[in-house]
Each structure stands twice: as C-alpha cells, then as structure tokens.
Design an enzyme around this catalytic site. Structure first.
Site, short mmCIF file in Angstrom:
data_model
loop_
_atom_site.label_atom_id
_atom_site.label_comp_id
_atom_site.label_asym_id
_atom_site.label_seq_id
_atom_site.Cartn_x
_atom_site.Cartn_y
_atom_site.Cartn_z
CE LYS A 275 8.75 12.36 -12.86
NZ LYS A 275 7.88 11.76 -11.84
CE LYS B 37 12.23 7.58 -5.76
NZ LYS B 37 11.45 7.50 -7.02
CB SER C 51 10.09 2.72 -10.57
OG SER C 51 9.17 3.02 -9.54
#
Length: 302
Positions: free
Chosen positions: A175, A243, A98
C-alpha cells in the site's frame, strides 16, 4: 475452519467501510457491526448491531477493521468492554493504511496477551469509494498463516481482488508503494492541468485525448472531471497522503532505499495541509499549483 461458515464482524464504517460492509453482508447473508454512531441503513439491510466492542468480538470469528489507522483500533482493544475481553479465537483483518512494523508489533502483542487466540492479517485496499461500491478494490494481503490468509481472502473476495503478497506487513508495504505512485500521479496531473489551462487549452478535450495514451490511468479516469472543473470537494482527502507517505519513507529508510521522488512528494502534501487544503480531494494538487504559481494579472485559473 470452513471459511463460508465463519461469522464476520466489522468496525470502521465510514466512507470506505460502509460500502464494503454492504458487499460483505450481501455475500455472506450476515454481518455483525459496531460503530460510534448508529447504522440504521446497515441494520435494516440485515446487519446485527453490537453495543460494545466486547459484544462484537464475542459474536464473530473474523473482525475486519477499516478504521483510519492502528491507534483507532487500539483504543477498542482493552478494558472490560474492549474487543479482547470478548474475543475467543479471533482473526483481525487490518484494512487501514498503517506502518508495517507497527502491524507486526501489534500482532505479537495480541498473540502474547491471548495465548495465540487472536491473530492478524493485514489487508489494506486501493480503489477508493468507487471501488468499494463496485466491488473492484485491489486488496493487499500480508500474513504468515496460510489458513488465516485463505479465510481473509474468502471474506474480502466480494469487495475486489485479494492477493497474498508475503508475510505479515507485506500488504502495508504494497500500500505504501501504491500511495507513492498515486501521489506522484495526482501531483503530475494537477501541474499539467494548470499548464494546459494557462495556455488556453480545452481541458476536457485534452484529458480525454491523453487518457488513451501513456498518460492514461485509473486515477485520471476517476479524477478527470474534478481536474477539469476545479471542484476538489472531498472523496479521498489529501491529508491522509501525508501519513501514507510517511510510512513509505519509513520503509525506504528500513530498506536502505534513497528515493528521489518521495521527499518531494512529502513536501508537496505537507504544503497542501499547511495551506489549509488537507480536507479537500487529492485533486487539490491543481489548486496548490495554481496558488503557488499565481502572479499579477492572472485571470485564467479560478
């Protein structure tokens, strides 16, 4: 809190979440779960089913979310049956890939809404389904409270190696860096495979040989057979990289970093999705390269 005594719950029981849940359940002896669909295998193994997010939150001290992203988590937070309606002192572990700023914004909102009862640690993972099943995931922790981070590390230890990398959001930054390297590597592997195939090389022999040198990587190890055969049936779907690379671009912008590779990687994975290949495995980069470079009379590439 005695970390071993904490009751753990989970949401997000898909291809990554289900094997993680099995490992947490086996290590702790109990696990409370909620999902859109029944989970008979986990319940049979000893997990406790909760009919609503509210019921789930009321039963646990720690909630691990392996939903795809924050919007999926936010849909479960509010309302009379939402997580916040049932939450006491609750630590939410966000395992999705995210946006780091969005994780921090969510944590601030939850802190304000609950007078500090609900806290957040981010904990995205790398290693894929194979790593989730084997308990060898790389687990990137971001958090401001040392006790919360220690609790998160204890809960996640059966699933791999949790490492605290910095304040809240640090896991998501790590990440994004991971996905930058992964996307660059799998694109290079796909292109190299097409070059070798069109030159008449034995692909299996070549990749087994090169795996022992500087071209070797965990990604080559796990995707070699797919690259050789051209079977890009999904394990880690390529569309999610769009994403992830978007989050990496946000970090680059926020830190004033003028990346050279990142724009090209975003363009390549946008092209994969635009070509209708987004639900294929990330090794679809071989197919993308072959299609882009197809020419009349070509027979070698399937």
């Amino acid at each position: 809190m005695d970390t071993s005594a904490a009751t753990v719950g989970m949401i997000g029981l898909g291809s990554m979440g289900a094997p993680v849940a099995k490992r947490v359940l086996a290590a702790r002896g109990e696990l409370v779960i909620h999902a859109r669909r029944p989970q008979p295998e986990l319940v049979e193994a000893g997990a406790t089913w909760s009919a609503t997010p509210r019921e789930l939150a009321s039963r646990v001290d720690v909630l691990l979310s392996l939903l795809p992203d924050l919007p999926e988590l936010e849909t479960l937070l509010d309302g009379e049956d939402g997580l916040l309606a049932g939450a006491g002192d609750l630590l939410i572990l966000i395992g999705s890939t995210s946006s780091a700023p969005a994780v921090r914004d969510l944590a601030e909102r939850l802190h304000a809404q609950t007078d500090g009862r609900v806290r957040v640690v981010d904990c995205p993972v790398s290693g894929g389904e194979d790593g989730a099943k084997a308990g060898t995931l790389s687990i990137m922790l971001g958090g401001d409270d040392q006790d919360d981070v220690a609790l998160a590390a204890d809960v996640l230890a059966p699933c791999g190696t949790p490492v605290h990398l910095g304040p809240l959001g640090a896991g998501e930054v790590a990440k994004a860096c991971n996905q930058l390297v992964v996307s660059a590597t799998i694109l290079a592997l796909g292109e190299a495979t097409v070059l070798a195939d069109r030159s008449g090389l034995n692909l299996d022999r070549m990749w087994r040989l090169l795996a022992g040198g500087y071209a070797g990587s965990r990604l080559l190890e796990t995707r070699r057979d797919k690259l050789v055969s051209g079977d890009d049936s999904p394990s880690g779907m390529a569309k999610y990289m769009v994403k992830d690379l978007g989050f990496a671009s946000d970090i680059a912008a926020a830190t004033g970093t003028q990346a050279a590779l990142l724009p090209a990687l975003r363009a390549a994975f946008d092209e994969i999705v635009d070509a209708g290949l987004g639900e294929r495995d990330i090794s679809v980069t071989r197919r993308l390269t072959a299609q882009r470079g197809a020419h009349a009379g070509e027979t070698r590439e399937s």
